[in-house]
Design a protein around this motif. Structure first.
Motif, PDB file in Angstrom:
ATOM      1  N   LEU A  74      -5.648  -3.651  51.307  1.00  0.00           N
ATOM      2  CA  LEU A  74      -4.893  -4.774  51.850  1.00  0.00           C
ATOM      3  C   LEU A  74      -5.358  -5.184  53.235  1.00  0.00           C
ATOM      4  O   LEU A  74      -5.749  -4.348  54.047  1.00  0.00           O
ATOM      5  CB  LEU A  74      -3.400  -4.425  51.933  1.00  0.00           C
ATOM      6  N   THR A  75      -5.287  -6.476  53.477  1.00  0.00           N
ATOM      7  CA  THR A  75      -5.475  -7.005  54.819  1.00  0.00           C
ATOM      8  C   THR A  75      -4.472  -8.142  55.000  1.00  0.00           C
ATOM      9  O   THR A  75      -3.873  -8.620  54.033  1.00  0.00           O
ATOM     10  CB  THR A  75      -6.912  -7.510  55.034  1.00  0.00           C
ATOM     11  N   ARG A  76      -4.283  -8.563  56.262  1.00  0.00           N
ATOM     12  CA  ARG A  76      -3.290  -9.591  56.555  1.00  0.00           C
ATOM     13  C   ARG A  76      -3.897 -10.742  57.345  1.00  0.00           C
ATOM     14  O   ARG A  76      -4.875 -10.561  58.061  1.00  0.00           O
ATOM     15  CB  ARG A  76      -2.107  -8.982  57.330  1.00  0.00           C
TER      16      ARG A  76
ATOM     17  N   THR B  67      -9.290 -18.887  57.300  1.00  0.00           N
ATOM     18  CA  THR B  67      -8.508 -17.658  57.405  1.00  0.00           C
ATOM     19  C   THR B  67      -8.729 -16.788  56.177  1.00  0.00           C
ATOM     20  O   THR B  67      -8.932 -15.571  56.269  1.00  0.00           O
ATOM     21  CB  THR B  67      -7.018 -17.984  57.555  1.00  0.00           C
ATOM     22  N   LEU B  68      -8.698 -17.412  55.003  1.00  0.00           N
ATOM     23  CA  LEU B  68      -8.897 -16.674  53.760  1.00  0.00           C
ATOM     24  C   LEU B  68     -10.314 -16.119  53.671  1.00  0.00           C
ATOM     25  O   LEU B  68     -10.520 -14.974  53.248  1.00  0.00           O
ATOM     26  CB  LEU B  68      -8.614 -17.571  52.557  1.00  0.00           C
ATOM     27  N   ARG B  69     -11.283 -16.908  54.076  1.00  0.00           N
ATOM     28  CA  ARG B  69     -12.677 -16.438  54.021  1.00  0.00           C
ATOM     29  C   ARG B  69     -12.870 -15.222  54.914  1.00  0.00           C
ATOM     30  O   ARG B  69     -13.516 -14.239  54.519  1.00  0.00           O
ATOM     31  CB  ARG B  69     -13.624 -17.562  54.432  1.00  0.00           C
ATOM     32  N   ASP B  70     -12.318 -15.274  56.122  1.00  0.00           N
ATOM     33  CA  ASP B  70     -12.454 -14.133  57.036  1.00  0.00           C
ATOM     34  C   ASP B  70     -11.816 -12.880  56.439  1.00  0.00           C
ATOM     35  O   ASP B  70     -12.364 -11.780  56.533  1.00  0.00           O
ATOM     36  CB  ASP B  70     -11.789 -14.452  58.380  1.00  0.00           C
ATOM     37  N   ALA B  71     -10.646 -13.045  55.829  1.00  0.00           N
ATOM     38  CA  ALA B  71      -9.950 -11.900  55.251  1.00  0.00           C
ATOM     39  C   ALA B  71     -10.739 -11.310  54.090  1.00  0.00           C
ATOM     40  O   ALA B  71     -10.873 -10.082  53.962  1.00  0.00           O
ATOM     41  CB  ALA B  71      -8.555 -12.322  54.784  1.00  0.00           C
ATOM     42  N   VAL B  72     -11.287 -12.164  53.252  1.00  0.00           N
ATOM     43  CA  VAL B  72     -12.038 -11.684  52.095  1.00  0.00           C
ATOM     44  C   VAL B  72     -13.338 -11.009  52.538  1.00  0.00           C
ATOM     45  O   VAL B  72     -13.745  -9.989  51.968  1.00  0.00           O
ATOM     46  CB  VAL B  72     -12.317 -12.842  51.119  1.00  0.00           C
ATOM     47  N   ARG B  73     -13.964 -11.537  53.575  1.00  0.00           N
ATOM     48  CA  ARG B  73     -15.185 -10.893  54.085  1.00  0.00           C
ATOM     49  C   ARG B  73     -14.867  -9.491  54.599  1.00  0.00           C
ATOM     50  O   ARG B  73     -15.642  -8.550  54.407  1.00  0.00           O
ATOM     51  CB  ARG B  73     -15.804 -11.748  55.191  1.00  0.00           C
ATOM     52  N   ALA B  74     -13.735  -9.348  55.275  1.00  0.00           N
ATOM     53  CA  ALA B  74     -13.340  -8.035  55.775  1.00  0.00           C
ATOM     54  C   ALA B  74     -13.092  -7.069  54.615  1.00  0.00           C
ATOM     55  O   ALA B  74     -13.494  -5.901  54.656  1.00  0.00           O
ATOM     56  CB  ALA B  74     -12.087  -8.154  56.641  1.00  0.00           C
ATOM     57  N   LEU B  75     -12.449  -7.550  53.569  1.00  0.00           N
ATOM     58  CA  LEU B  75     -12.186  -6.706  52.404  1.00  0.00           C
ATOM     59  C   LEU B  75     -13.471  -6.335  51.668  1.00  0.00           C
ATOM     60  O   LEU B  75     -13.548  -5.284  51.027  1.00  0.00           O
ATOM     61  CB  LEU B  75     -11.256  -7.429  51.427  1.00  0.00           C
ATOM     62  N   GLY B  76     -14.476  -7.191  51.782  1.00  0.00           N
ATOM     63  CA  GLY B  76     -15.714  -6.974  51.050  1.00  0.00           C
ATOM     64  C   GLY B  76     -16.391  -5.657  51.355  1.00  0.00           C
ATOM     65  O   GLY B  76     -17.105  -5.103  50.505  1.00  0.00           O
ATOM     66  N   VAL B  77     -16.170  -5.118  52.548  1.00  0.00           N
ATOM     67  CA  VAL B  77     -16.785  -3.848  52.929  1.00  0.00           C
ATOM     68  C   VAL B  77     -16.329  -2.726  51.993  1.00  0.00           C
ATOM     69  O   VAL B  77     -17.080  -1.795  51.699  1.00  0.00           O
ATOM     70  CB  VAL B  77     -16.439  -3.502  54.392  1.00  0.00           C
ATOM     71  N   SER B  78     -15.088  -2.811  51.489  1.00  0.00           N
ATOM     72  CA  SER B  78     -14.557  -1.781  50.593  1.00  0.00           C
ATOM     73  C   SER B  78     -14.866  -2.064  49.120  1.00  0.00           C
ATOM     74  O   SER B  78     -14.409  -1.328  48.241  1.00  0.00           O
ATOM     75  CB  SER B  78     -13.043  -1.640  50.782  1.00  0.00           C
ATOM     76  N   GLU B  79     -15.613  -3.129  48.852  1.00  0.00           N
ATOM     77  CA  GLU B  79     -16.123  -3.461  47.526  1.00  0.00           C
ATOM     78  C   GLU B  79     -15.047  -3.580  46.439  1.00  0.00           C
ATOM     79  O   GLU B  79     -15.107  -2.926  45.401  1.00  0.00           O
ATOM     80  CB  GLU B  79     -17.185  -2.433  47.100  1.00  0.00           C
ATOM     81  N   PRO B  80     -14.073  -4.461  46.636  1.00  0.00           N
ATOM     82  CA  PRO B  80     -13.093  -4.690  45.569  1.00  0.00           C
ATOM     83  C   PRO B  80     -13.736  -5.444  44.405  1.00  0.00           C
ATOM     84  O   PRO B  80     -14.705  -6.184  44.593  1.00  0.00           O
ATOM     85  CB  PRO B  80     -12.026  -5.539  46.253  1.00  0.00           C
ATOM     86  N   GLU B  81     -13.162  -5.282  43.225  1.00  0.00           N
ATOM     87  CA  GLU B  81     -13.666  -5.992  42.041  1.00  0.00           C
ATOM     88  C   GLU B  81     -12.991  -7.346  41.866  1.00  0.00           C
ATOM     89  O   GLU B  81     -13.467  -8.197  41.117  1.00  0.00           O
ATOM     90  CB  GLU B  81     -13.445  -5.146  40.790  1.00  0.00           C
ATOM     91  N   VAL B  82     -11.861  -7.532  42.510  1.00  0.00           N
ATOM     92  CA  VAL B  82     -11.115  -8.773  42.463  1.00  0.00           C
ATOM     93  C   VAL B  82     -10.312  -8.866  43.754  1.00  0.00           C
ATOM     94  O   VAL B  82      -9.987  -7.833  44.348  1.00  0.00           O
ATOM     95  CB  VAL B  82     -10.181  -8.829  41.223  1.00  0.00           C
ATOM     96  N   VAL B  83     -10.021 -10.082  44.189  1.00  0.00           N
ATOM     97  CA  VAL B  83      -9.204 -10.273  45.393  1.00  0.00           C
ATOM     98  C   VAL B  83      -8.021 -11.176  45.045  1.00  0.00           C
ATOM     99  O   VAL B  83      -8.188 -12.225  44.415  1.00  0.00           O
ATOM    100  CB  VAL B  83     -10.008 -10.908  46.538  1.00  0.00           C
TER     101      VAL B  83
END
Length: 278
Positions: free
Chosen positions: A41-43, A64-80
């Motif tokens: 999770l991120t906020r 805002t959404l792009r920044d959040a998804v880029r941050a999550l990308g480091v943990s390699e989720p399969e879906v956001v």
């Protein structure tokens, strides 16, 4: 005890979640998730605005959404998943699709939103007429109705609290009472909006009492996200989560209408003093 021979924790599949800055129900999201899946999770950044259509727009801005998804990308989720109902319906159907595209392009993984997941769930259940419960103000509730109407979904009855913050403090009793008020017409299902409104334990009772599928914002978000990676969400006696082989199994007798689940925390002030959001 020496655990070195185990070789490490069990491999986990990842689901990324972008939530508004005031989201307080991380624990509820986890309750729909099986043991072999982890939520990351991120906020969104804090903004000093109460729950409103303006805030819904601010927490769903594409950058805002792009920044959040880029941050999550480091943990390699399969879906956001973007876990916010109002933030994903405020721009209508086209706005919801554009949000998914912005997130997918930023993270190069499939993306979805709560409002998009709601339409997917209604289609899965064949529900075109729904009763609606929200903690929002009337204007935000009306915007949700307009989003649903654009998708061809009819709202047969509604109930709302008019809150602008601290929505996560609303007890189950209030959710159940609103549901009973909202189901006044021939509805195919009930939808309880807002990812910051606790619903997990109320769903089975309401389904048994109202004799219809009951959907909630967090439920459809987790259902759609997990479905996207081929995993079943977990949750007892929830019509949306029944697997085909279990669909004909009759659930056990649920508590009566006078045995509403009790909240796990102190009750907030009276409705006119409560304030809340998502």
């Amino acid at each position: 005890m020496d655990v070195s021979f185990l070789g490490g924790p069990r491999p986990q599949r990842g689901v990324g979640v972008v939530a508004p800055f005031d989201f307080a129900l991380d624990r509820e999201l986890w309750r729909w998730v099986p043991d072999n899946v982890s939520l990351r999770l991120t906020r969104t950044p804090y903004v000093p605005v109460e729950v409103s259509l303006d805030l819904a727009r601010l927490v769903s801005e594409h950058e805002t959404l792009r920044d959040a998804v880029r941050a999550l990308g480091v943990s390699e989720p399969e879906v956001v998943a973007y876990a916010c109902t109002s933030g994903s319906f405020v721009g209508g159907l086209a706005g919801e699709r554009a949000m998914c595209e912005a997130m997918s392009s930023a993270g190069e993984v499939p993306s979805l939103t709560t409002s998009g997941a709601l339409l997917e769930a209604l289609d899965e259940l064949g529900a075109g007429r729904i009763a609606l419960v929200t903690p929002y103000t009337e204007s935000v509730t009306q915007a949700l109705e307009e989003y649903l109407a654009e998708a061809g979904v009819t709202v047969t009855g509604r109930a709302f609290l008019g809150l602008t913050r601290h929505i996560w403090k609303v007890p189950y009793r209030s959710v159940v009472d609103m549901a009973r008020q909202a189901v006044v017409g021939a509805a195919d299902a009930l939808f309880i909006s807002c990812t910051n409104l606790p619903t997990y334990d109320a769903i089975p009772q309401l389904e048994a009492e109202l004799r219809m599928p009951v959907l909630s914002a967090n439920q459809v978000t987790m259902w759609a996200a997990l479905r996207g990676i081929g995993v079943h969400a977990v949750g007892p006696y929830q019509a949306l989560l029944l697997q085909p082989e279990a669909a004909e199994v009759e659930p056990p007798q649920m508590p009566s209408a006078h045995q509403a689940p009790q909240p796990q925390q102190a009750q907030p002030a009276q409705p006119e003093e409560q304030e809340g959001w998502t």
